[in-house]
Each structure stands twice: as structure tokens, then as C-alpha cells.
Design an enzyme around this catalytic site. Structure first.
Site, PDB file in Angstrom:
ATOM      1  N   GLY A  27     133.319  20.001  38.015  1.00  0.00           N
ATOM      2  CA  GLY A  27     132.893  18.620  38.179  1.00  0.00           C
ATOM      3  C   GLY A  27     132.355  18.127  36.852  1.00  0.00           C
ATOM      4  O   GLY A  27     131.612  18.839  36.162  1.00  0.00           O
TER       5      GLY A  27
ATOM      6  N   ASN B 219     138.452   9.571  25.341  1.00  0.00           N
ATOM      7  CA  ASN B 219     139.558  10.162  24.595  1.00  0.00           C
ATOM      8  C   ASN B 219     140.491   9.047  24.132  1.00  0.00           C
ATOM      9  O   ASN B 219     140.256   7.871  24.415  1.00  0.00           O
ATOM     10  CB  ASN B 219     140.284  11.235  25.419  1.00  0.00           C
TER      11      ASN B 219
ATOM     12  N   GLY C 164     140.030  16.578  16.354  1.00  0.00           N
ATOM     13  CA  GLY C 164     138.624  16.274  16.108  1.00  0.00           C
ATOM     14  C   GLY C 164     138.163  15.040  16.852  1.00  0.00           C
ATOM     15  O   GLY C 164     138.583  14.792  17.989  1.00  0.00           O
TER      16      GLY C 164
ATOM     17  N   GLY D   9     136.433  18.494  27.113  1.00  0.00           N
ATOM     18  CA  GLY D   9     135.796  17.195  26.919  1.00  0.00           C
ATOM     19  C   GLY D   9     134.365  17.183  27.418  1.00  0.00           C
ATOM     20  O   GLY D   9     133.494  16.544  26.808  1.00  0.00           O
ATOM     21  N   ASP D  10     134.107  17.888  28.514  1.00  0.00           N
ATOM     22  CA  ASP D  10     132.745  17.949  29.041  1.00  0.00           C
ATOM     23  C   ASP D  10     131.837  18.761  28.122  1.00  0.00           C
ATOM     24  O   ASP D  10     130.662  18.409  27.929  1.00  0.00           O
ATOM     25  CB  ASP D  10     132.752  18.554  30.442  1.00  0.00           C
TER      26      ASP D  10
ATOM     27  N   ALA E  26     135.324  25.733  23.891  1.00  0.00           N
ATOM     28  CA  ALA E  26     135.554  25.704  25.336  1.00  0.00           C
ATOM     29  C   ALA E  26     137.019  25.937  25.692  1.00  0.00           C
ATOM     30  O   ALA E  26     137.324  26.357  26.816  1.00  0.00           O
ATOM     31  CB  ALA E  26     135.092  24.372  25.916  1.00  0.00           C
TER      32      ALA E  26
ATOM     33  N   SER F 203     133.841  28.319  30.724  1.00  0.00           N
ATOM     34  CA  SER F 203     134.266  28.275  29.322  1.00  0.00           C
ATOM     35  C   SER F 203     133.264  27.569  28.409  1.00  0.00           C
ATOM     36  O   SER F 203     133.434  27.570  27.195  1.00  0.00           O
ATOM     37  CB  SER F 203     135.618  27.560  29.227  1.00  0.00           C
TER      38      SER F 203
END
Length: 290
Positions: free
Chosen positions: A39, A182, A207, A234-235, A263, A272
Site C-alpha cells: 500500500g 513520475n 534519476g 517510488g514509495d 528498493a 525492498s
């Protein structure tokens, strides 16, 4: 140590690995399966904690077999769970397919996250006392807006990761201090991002770039790693960014890019997320100050 409150989602991820993802109507044989707590809200909370912040999580789990495991993954990561409530019905789940190149496809079913429709006095007090409020879009939009408004009214920095993408009202954008998107999300939101004082756009393995309210930019290149699974990258990026935002965009971006890259070297989302020591070691290896 930054004080962060995350108002967001927590899911059980059902992760299947496969050589290649199936085409519509096609059946393929998978290589493996795992249940991994995830989540976006939970992942970002754990990422911020592992990057060095003091974190409290505001969210909901159901009354099913996943609820205790989801609470446990936050507690084990030393994320505060006093504001994690139990509601009737299933917890949130996400079905994730990861192919041989590490790319993924995700289907999210909100479950208990969809029932996060109110913030009580204790939730609001926690937000007001925090340095940073982190939100995403896997819980009802009115709850995100209420949290952001209360944070802004009390001097708490509001960081939004507007994912999954949906059309957002102008009154929500007006409450946002920092947006993390993103490239695809940046293109979809377009001019809606213009009023946001600080915008960070992730570029995958290349990057990330930061833009301030005056149009000045900073770029941080990608960190070279062997990619296993991009789920949760991304988290990890966003959590590390929030944890070090108080040190300025340049340092925060370095932490975020490094955490996001690390990650991708392990399977799963929460599993991760790198530890602070791993990020610091990678920063030193790349000649950056940890």
C-alpha cells in the site's frame, strides 16, 4: 529527526513473478508467489522511518486474516500505529504481476482504505504536531483534502504523491507544498502542477528533477543498480525525500534517488525498502554526504 504523519493506504500485496506478462486473454505460467504487506501509504511510512524520520500512520485495516499482519509490518518498522483503526469488511489488497525485466502491473482493491472517510480529533492533533504530512490517492479524496487543509492551517508541510492519477480539485492543489510525480503523472497533470511551490519528477532509472516556485531546477542522476523488481521504488523515493526535506531539496533528492534505486534490488514493496545504513553507505560510495 523529522516528525512525519502519513494519512494513507495499507494493503496486502499478492505478488506473482512471471517471465513475461500475459497479453489480454492469454494464460502464462508463473515462477513464484508471495504475500507482501504494501500500500502506498504504508510503504511511504516505512520508507520515511527507515530513512531516519519519526513516523505516525493514520489509516485503516479490515477484520480479515490480513489485518494483524498489516498492523505488524508497521509496528515492526517502528512506525506509530495508535491511529490505525479496524473497520468491518476486508483489508485493502493489490494484485501485482512482476515480469522478468522487473517491470510490474498492479490492480488495487481499496477495501478498508475506501472507508477512511473521517479524521477524528486525535488524527488532526497528530497532523498539526508534525513537520510533514504525506498523502497519496488510495484513500477517499475528501479525507486527503481535510488532512491537507488542517496541515496547512497549522504550519505542517503538505507533501502529496498524487497516485493513482485522478482529476484533482483546485482547492486541493492550493494546499500542497510539495508534489512528487513520475513522468507520466507530470504529463497528465500538466498545468495543474504549476501553482505547487515544489515539484519533484522521478525519471525512473535516470534519476529525478526538482523545480521550485521560481522555476529553478535541480537534477540528480540515477544510481546504478541491478534491477529485480521496481514495485515500491517510488514509495521508497518519496519516503526518503520526506524524511530529509528539512535539509533542503539537494540533500533530500540525493537521499530519495538513492533509496528508490536500492528498493529495485529486492522483490516486493515493503520488503525492498532500504534501511538508513544502506542508503548512507550508497551515498558515501557515490561521493555524496550522508
Amino acid at each position: 529527526m523529522a516528525r512525519i504523519v502519513v494519512v494513507g493506504s495499507i494493503n496486502m500485496d499478492l505478488v506473482t513473478t512471471v517471465g513475461r506478462r500475459p497479453e489480454p486473454g492469454e494464460t502464462v505460467s508463473g515462477d513464484g508467489f508471495a504475500l507482501v504487506p504494501g500500500g502506498k501509504g504504508s510503504n511511504q511510512a516505512i520508507a520515511a522511518r527507515r530513512a531516519g524520520a519519526d513516523v505516525e500512520f493514520v489509516g485503516a485495516v479490515g477484520d480479515d486474516v490480513f489485518a494483524d499482519a498489516l498492523r505488524g509490518v508497521l509496528s515492526d518498522a517502528a512506525v506509530g500505529v495508535s491511529r490505525l483503526r479496524h473497520v468491518d469488511g476486508p483489508s485493502g489488497i493489490a494484485t501485482i504481476v512482476v515480469d522478468g525485466g522487473g517491470e510490474n502491473t498492479i490492480i488495487v482493491v481499496g477495501g478498508a482504505n475506501s472507508r477512511m472517510t473521517e479524521l477524528d480529533a486525535a488524527d488532526l492533533n497528530a497532523i498539526a504536531a508534525a513537520d510533514v504530512l504525506m498523502c497519496q490517492l488510495e484513500i477517499p479524496l475528501p479525507t486527503v483534502l481535510a488532512a491537507a487543509r488542517h496541515a496547512r492551517a497549522n504550519g505542517t508541510t503538505v507533501l502529496l504523491n498524487p497516485s493513482p492519477v485522478r482529476e484533482l480539485p483546485a482547492d486541493l492543489w492550493a494546499e500542497i507544498d510539495v508534489a512528487v510525480v513520475n513522468e507520466g503523472e507530470a504529463a497528465q497533470f500538466g498545468a495543474a502542477l504549476d501553482p505547487v511551490p515544489h515539484v519533484i519528477t522521478t525519471l525512473g532509472g535516470a534519476g529525478a528533477i526538482y523545480r521550485d516556485r521560481d522555476g529553478h531546477t535541480l537534477f540528480h542522476p540515477g544510481v546504478a543498480v541491478t534491477v529485480v523488481d521496481t514495485t515500491g521504488a517510488g514509495d521508497s523515493f518519496t519516503g526518503a525525500l520526506a524524511a530529509h526535506w528539512h535539509e533542503g531539496p539537494k540533500i533530500a533528492l540525493a537521499w530519495a534517488c538513492t533509496a528508490g534505486a536500492l528498493a529495485t534490488t529486492k522483490l516486493g514493496a515493503s520488503a525492498s525498502i532500504p534501511m538508513r545504513e544502506e542508503i548512507e553507505a550508497a551515498l558515501r560510495k557515490n561521493g555524496e554526504t550522508a
